[in-house]
Design an enzyme around this catalytic site. Structure first.
Site, PDB file in Angstrom:
ATOM      1  N   ASP A  80      -2.074   5.003  14.047  1.00 44.24           N
ATOM      2  CA  ASP A  80      -3.170   4.928  13.083  1.00 44.24           C
ATOM      3  C   ASP A  80      -4.263   3.933  13.512  1.00 44.24           C
ATOM      4  O   ASP A  80      -3.986   2.778  13.826  1.00 44.24           O
ATOM      5  CB  ASP A  80      -2.586   4.503  11.736  1.00 44.24           C
ATOM      6  N   SER A  88      -8.131   6.855  10.918  1.00 48.04           N
ATOM      7  CA  SER A  88      -7.109   7.493  10.103  1.00 48.04           C
ATOM      8  C   SER A  88      -7.701   8.650   9.285  1.00 48.04           C
ATOM      9  O   SER A  88      -8.301   9.555   9.847  1.00 48.04           O
ATOM     10  CB  SER A  88      -6.426   6.447   9.214  1.00 48.04           C
TER      11      SER A  88
END
Length: 338
Positions: A157, A42
């Site tokens: 993510d 991320s």
């Protein structure tokens, strides 16, 4: 350990708190540490990829100049986009302008970006291919930023399954593994952290107002939940004495809890990532773990770059001085000229 420490750096997920990674990198560079590899999930993938490409300074100058109004212009909201409220294309356009057509395999420092394959339910490690595409996949926060498609995979993510991807550096030729967890569960007293950001009176007032509102909401939420369960506990105690089953009504009575959908999602993701990070650390402990508590900032506080960079640097300085590795300790209070 003597000489320059060869460090494999692992940068965790955590939304805006990932700005703290920049401060950690600054501290490591000032200590003349040789970062021989970077991996991230991320926001950790974004910062790590920019550092590996040698353009982190350009991104930092851009990020520290953003205001809340700038963030609103950049988020690129979408009503029709599937899988998330934001497309993030405007932010990615800035990143693409900074890194160009760079490919991961051409970076001067080995780099791994971690994303999550939503269809097959597994982590994907990107160590080849376009850097911007790998970063785009890794930062697709569920329900917030739309997923990214690469080679038929629906990607989101990296922090969903691997918020602190320690396994990616297991085979790396390094003296030490340093991990940065920006979703740590320990409390933080922000009053004891000396941020170096320039004062911004209007934004500070808005932030104080938001924190006060959040605190009030939390108190009301906690009180409502506590009162409900006290009623349920009392009913259960009475039932134990009389032998009659307790009524179910106390668990559903009272006004509905007022907590926005976005706040529920943010809290759930933060808690999930904290728990997963603890498991990763226990299974494959790094040599040095630098922690930034999740209470340092909300996942979406992207206008607080300067403050969070300062927090990351301060946390890194304290932890590195305590690490016991002489090659990581600042000598005579001087900084490297790198």
């Amino acid at each position: 350990m003597t000489g320059r420490a060869r460090v494999a750096l692992v940068l965790g997920s955590g939304g805006a708190r990932g700005y703290a990674h920049i401060g950690v990198i600054h501290e490591l560079i000032d200590r003349d540490v040789d970062i021989v590899g970077v991996a991230g999930s991320s926001m950790g993938a974004l910062v790590g990829g920019l550092y590996a490409a040698g353009v982190l300074g350009t991104f930092e100058r851009w990020a520290t100049g953003l205001t809340q109004r700038d963030i609103l212009r950049l988020v690129d909201p979408s009503i029709t986009a599937s899988g998330g409220m934001l497309r993030a294309e405007r932010v990615l356009a800035v990143v693409r302008d900074i890194i160009g057509d760079t490919r991961i395999e051409d970076l001067p420092i080995p780099f791994t970006a971690v994303a999550t394959d939503l269809i097959h339910g597994r982590s994907i490690w990107y160590q080849r291919g376009p850097l911007d595409s790998a970063i785009r996949a890794s930062i697709a926060i569920p329900g917030v930023i739309t997923p990214h498609v690469i080679n038929g995979r629906l990607l989101a993510d990296g922090g969903i399954l691997d918020p602190l991807p320690l396994g990616t550096v297991a085979s790396m030729d390094a003296d030490l593994v340093i991990a940065v967890d920006v979703a740590a569960g320990s409390p933080v007293d922000r009053g004891n952290i000396s941020a170096t950001a320039a004062p911004r009176p209007v934004e500070e007032w808005i932030e104080r107002f938001r924190r006060g509102t959040d605190n009030l909401l939390e108190r009301e939420l906690v009180k409502a939940v506590r009162d409900r369960f006290r009623s349920a506990d009392a009913a259960a105690a009475a039932a134990a004495v009389t032998g009659t089953p307790p009524p179910a009504a106390p668990l559903v009575a009272g006004p509905p809890l007022r907590l926005g959908q976005r706040e529920v999602l943010n809290r759930a993701l933060d808690l999930l990532q904290t728990a997963l990070s603890r498991h990763r650390i226990a299974a494959d402990p790094p040599d040095v773990l630098i922690e930034v508590p999740r209470t340092a900032a909300r996942t979406i506080d992207f206008h607080r770059a300067s403050e969070l960079i300062a927090i990351g640097r301060e946390r890194a300085a304290v932890k590195l001085d305590q690490s016991g590795y002489s090659a990581l300790t600042r000598r005579n209070g001087t900084e490297s000229s790198r």
